[in-house]
Design an enzyme around this catalytic site. Structure first.
Site, PDB file in Angstrom:
ATOM      1  N   GLU A 108      61.268  89.127 -35.891  1.00 25.52           N
ATOM      2  CA  GLU A 108      60.243  90.218 -35.794  1.00 25.52           C
ATOM      3  C   GLU A 108      59.935  90.449 -37.434  1.00 25.52           C
ATOM      4  OE1 GLU A 108      60.806  93.065 -32.283  1.00 25.52           O
ATOM      5  OE2 GLU A 108      62.699  92.532 -33.289  1.00 25.52           O
ATOM      6  N   GLU A 128      66.820  88.607 -27.056  1.00 22.51           N
ATOM      7  CA  GLU A 128      67.126  89.959 -27.087  1.00 22.51           C
ATOM      8  C   GLU A 128      67.670  90.379 -25.537  1.00 22.51           C
ATOM      9  OE1 GLU A 128      64.853  90.550 -31.070  1.00 22.51           O
ATOM     10  OE2 GLU A 128      64.753  89.274 -28.914  1.00 22.51           O
TER      11      GLU A 128
END
Length: 246
Positions: A108, A128
């Site tokens: 990210e 995740e």
């Protein structure tokens, strides 16, 4: 204790190296704090930012030991989200030099850059959901912009990790270089950016980051300001002189 973010400064660029190799450069609170301090500096004195990682890797993700202890209130604070958004909004371009893994929060952070370079060992993705959480620091809205909704859904819903060739094919990487050539390639990109007019570069980035509804108004307003600067006349005159002599 070693600095978690090593910073090299020059007149037109800053190189920031994530420096927790013993933890695979996992992004912890100290690193987030250091990124905020660096962003404040680059907001005040705009320069190109090159992000890299120590020890042959970019960042393995958020620090799981810290992440495990966070609760709902911590999620709502957007600890990583806020820092990565600030990186994304920096006035001048950001180049991510990704050697090795860029996973979870590390991916990210890379998505927040304007340009991403990799090596043959680059691995990038968002696992995740396998840890019982989602990629909430930019992936759900930046990945669709970068690779399209279908491919973003595949990465975020399956936890699939792309290798360098796949990331290049999907457009997540701009180019792939051998590890020894990665930082030189990032500097070469920075050199090309620095050769252009700094304010024009800043305005081009501002227009790129604008919402669809802001176009074309924002483009025309920025262009109007650039049209009235002496730098525009000087650069165009020099271009015409070079063309006349060639």
């Amino acid at each position: 204790m070693a600095d978690v973010l090593l910073i090299e400064r020059s007149a037109d660029r800053v190189v920031a190296t994530l420096n927790r190799p013993e933890a695979r450069n996992a992004i912890d609170q100290a690193m987030v704090d250091a990124l905020h301090l660096l962003c404040a500096e680059l907001e005040a004195i705009p320069r190109v930012l090159i992000l890299a990682g120590a020890g042959g890797m970019f960042a393995s993700g958020a620090d799981i030991a810290q992440l495990r202890e966070r609760r709902a209130a911590d999620a709502l604070r957007g600890i990583n989200t806020t820092a990565f958004a600030r990186v994304r909004a920096l006035p001048m371009p950001v180049i991510a030099a990704i050697d090795g893994v860029a996973l979870g929060g590390g991916a990210e952070l890379a998505y927040a850059a304007d340009l991403r370079l990799g090596t043959p060992t680059t691995r990038i993705g968002n696992p995740e959901t396998g840890l019982g959480i989602i990629a909430a620091a930019g992936a759900t809205w930046r990945l669709p912009q970068l690779v399209g909704e279908a491919r973003a859904a595949e990465l975020l819903l399956t936890g699939r990790i792309l290798d360098a060739d796949e990331a290049l094919d999907w457009g997540l990487l701009n180019a792939v270089h051998q590890p020894a050539d990665l930082l030189p390639a990032a500097h070469a990109l920075a050199d090309r950016i620095a050769a252009n007019d700094a304010l024009a570069t800043r305005y081009a980035k501002r227009a790129l980051l604008a919402q669809a509804a802001e176009h074309p108004r924002i483009d025309l307003e920025l262009q109007a300001e650039l049209f009235d600067r002496p730098e525009k006349h000087e650069r165009m005159t020099a271009f015409l002189e070079r063309r006349r002599r060639s």
